[in-house]
Design an enzyme around this catalytic site. Structure first.
Site, PDB file in Angstrom:
ATOM      1  N   HIS A  92       1.580  -7.273   0.751  1.00  0.00           N
ATOM      2  CA  HIS A  92       0.963  -7.136  -0.632  1.00  0.00           C
ATOM      3  C   HIS A  92      -0.514  -7.610  -0.391  1.00  0.00           C
ATOM      4  CE1 HIS A  92       4.872  -7.528  -2.870  1.00  0.00           C
ATOM      5  NE2 HIS A  92       4.722  -6.446  -2.624  1.00  0.00           N
ATOM      6  N   HIS A 142      14.242   1.438  -3.022  1.00  0.00           N
ATOM      7  CA  HIS A 142      13.195   0.205  -3.043  1.00  0.00           C
ATOM      8  C   HIS A 142      14.075  -0.946  -3.524  1.00  0.00           C
ATOM      9  CE1 HIS A 142       8.882  -0.258  -2.838  1.00  0.00           C
ATOM     10  NE2 HIS A 142       9.094  -1.048  -3.822  1.00  0.00           N
ATOM     11  N   LYS A 158       1.602   1.955   3.252  1.00  0.00           N
ATOM     12  CA  LYS A 158       1.089   2.332   1.661  1.00  0.00           C
ATOM     13  C   LYS A 158      -0.361   2.026   1.395  1.00  0.00           C
ATOM     14  CE  LYS A 158       1.982   2.110  -3.382  1.00  0.00           C
ATOM     15  NZ  LYS A 158       2.955   1.644  -4.362  1.00  0.00           N
ATOM     16  N   ARG A 197       9.529  -0.817   3.205  1.00  0.00           N
ATOM     17  CA  ARG A 197       9.885   0.491   2.100  1.00  0.00           C
ATOM     18  C   ARG A 197      10.564   1.412   3.007  1.00  0.00           C
ATOM     19  NH1 ARG A 197       4.376  -0.937   1.770  1.00  0.00           N
ATOM     20  NH2 ARG A 197       3.678  -1.567  -0.228  1.00  0.00           N
ATOM     21  N   ARG A 243      14.027  -3.490  -0.472  1.00  0.00           N
ATOM     22  CA  ARG A 243      12.749  -4.065  -0.338  1.00  0.00           C
ATOM     23  C   ARG A 243      12.989  -5.453  -1.168  1.00  0.00           C
ATOM     24  NH1 ARG A 243       7.405  -4.060   1.492  1.00  0.00           N
ATOM     25  NH2 ARG A 243       5.970  -4.239   0.068  1.00  0.00           N
ATOM     26  N   TYR A 248       8.444 -12.720  -7.230  1.00  0.00           N
ATOM     27  CA  TYR A 248       9.781 -13.226  -6.819  1.00  0.00           C
ATOM     28  C   TYR A 248       9.806 -14.663  -6.904  1.00  0.00           C
ATOM     29  CZ  TYR A 248       9.952  -8.594  -4.719  1.00  0.00           C
ATOM     30  OH  TYR A 248       9.783  -7.052  -4.569  1.00  0.00           O
TER      31      TYR A 248
END
Length: 330
Positions: free
Chosen positions: A299, A273, A221, A198, A276, A308
């Site tokens: 994640h 973003h 995050k 990020r 990313r 994706y």
């Protein structure tokens, strides 16, 4: 007298079954008052430590304050959550926490949706408010059920993930080098494109986070530390940049201005973003493993990374091999 009628017709109970155990409560009917008096006397006889709980009249704002003091202060985004919860309590006219009406909350949510608030933002706020009740109940601060437990989140329309082609990456980097006064923009963009980081993670990278061709991101995050290898060329470039320009400062505005000067057009909110997304999309298209990508991006759930998966070459070929026309002779 233990039971007495008030001027407005209600009945007041004032009973002291044993010294120091005095209970007062008001009822609409004499029968209710008599039953309460009898219950108090019986309970005290059975269990001297018993006493009826008074009504919890604490306001929503007070509950938010208690939540923050007991738990919220320990969260990375605790201050931000508290600010949003205080604003929400104010919009709802700060009702008693135990009497928060789900319909009143839903009406406020509808108004805010009409004013332009995104469904995702409103769902986040619902989650924050639910967490206040759940945490306080778990700590024994409240003894009633979460009034918003059955309120459903808004359905969020999944947005298409925008990513840059090789040509667009070249165009963007050239514009950054040519037109950005802030020298940190290019190195931050390169780190994002090389690691899927990020923007904020790349911007806050410290020298201690770069060792032997590996970048380690902390303060992420989800609070987890993750490491991603980079090329020797990029590592040398980062080190040279730090020596020449020092640690990066806030460069997101300069990046957005550079992006606006290119022919690239991205959906609102996907500026930085998109870098990313670009890493992830190219990683999968070039044959990368979805589980490896999950670890690189950090994640916590594979569901996020699966966005994706449709870009994988094998996935796209399956549409040709297994589609209805493959065997229909067309």
């Amino acid at each position: 007298m233990a039971i007495d009628q008030l001027p407005d017709g209600r009945w007041k109970v004032d009973v002291e079954p044993i010294k120091g155990k005095r209970f007062r409560k008001t009822f609409k009917t004499k029968g209710e008052a008599q039953r309460f008096e009898a219950s108090c006397r019986a309970k005290v006889v059975e269990n001297p430590d018993w006493s009826p709980r008074p009504k919890d009249r604490r306001t929503l704002a007070e509950l938010v304050g208690l939540w923050f003091d007991l738990h919220g202060h320990s969260l990375r985004d605790g201050e931000r959550r508290r600010s949003k919860l205080d604003a929400l309590a104010k919009r709802l006219r700060n009702p008693q926490g135990a009497k928060l009406d789900p319909q009143t909350y839903a009406q406020d949510r509808r108004i805010r949706l009409g004013e332009g608030a995104s469904p995702k933002t409103l769902n986040n706020e619902l989650g924050y408010l639910r967490a206040v009740y759940n945490e306080l109940r778990g700590l024994g601060v409240i003894d009633y059920a979460n009034p918003l437990a059955l309120v459903k989140p808004l359905k969020v329309q999944e947005r298409e993930l925008s990513w840059l082609t090789t040509e667009q990456i070249t165009e963007l980097l050239e514009e950054i080098r040519r037109g950005c006064a802030n020298p940190h923009v290019e190195i931050i963009a390169l780190i994002c494109l090389a690691t899927g980081a990020r923007w904020s993670e790349a911007e806050k990278l410290k020298p201690t986070g770069l060792r032997n061709g590996v970048i380690t991101f902390s303060g992420t995050k989800n609070g987890k530390v993750r490491s991603v290898p980079i090329t020797a060329e990029l590592e040398a470039k980062i080190v040279r940049h730090w020596k020449q320009h020092g640690q990066p400062n806030s460069a997101i505005t300069s990046f957005r201005r550079a992006l606006a000067r290119t022919t690239i057009r991205l959906p609102k909110g996907q500026a930085a973003h998109a870098l990313r997304h670009t890493f992830a999309s190219h990683f999968i298209q070039n044959g990368g493993n979805i589980l490896t990508l999950q670890k690189i991006l950090g994640h916590s759930s594979l569901t996020m990374t699966m966005r994706y998966a449709h870009l994988a070459p094998d996935h796209l070929q399956d549409a040709v091999r297994f589609g209805p026309l493959a065997t229909a002779g067309h």
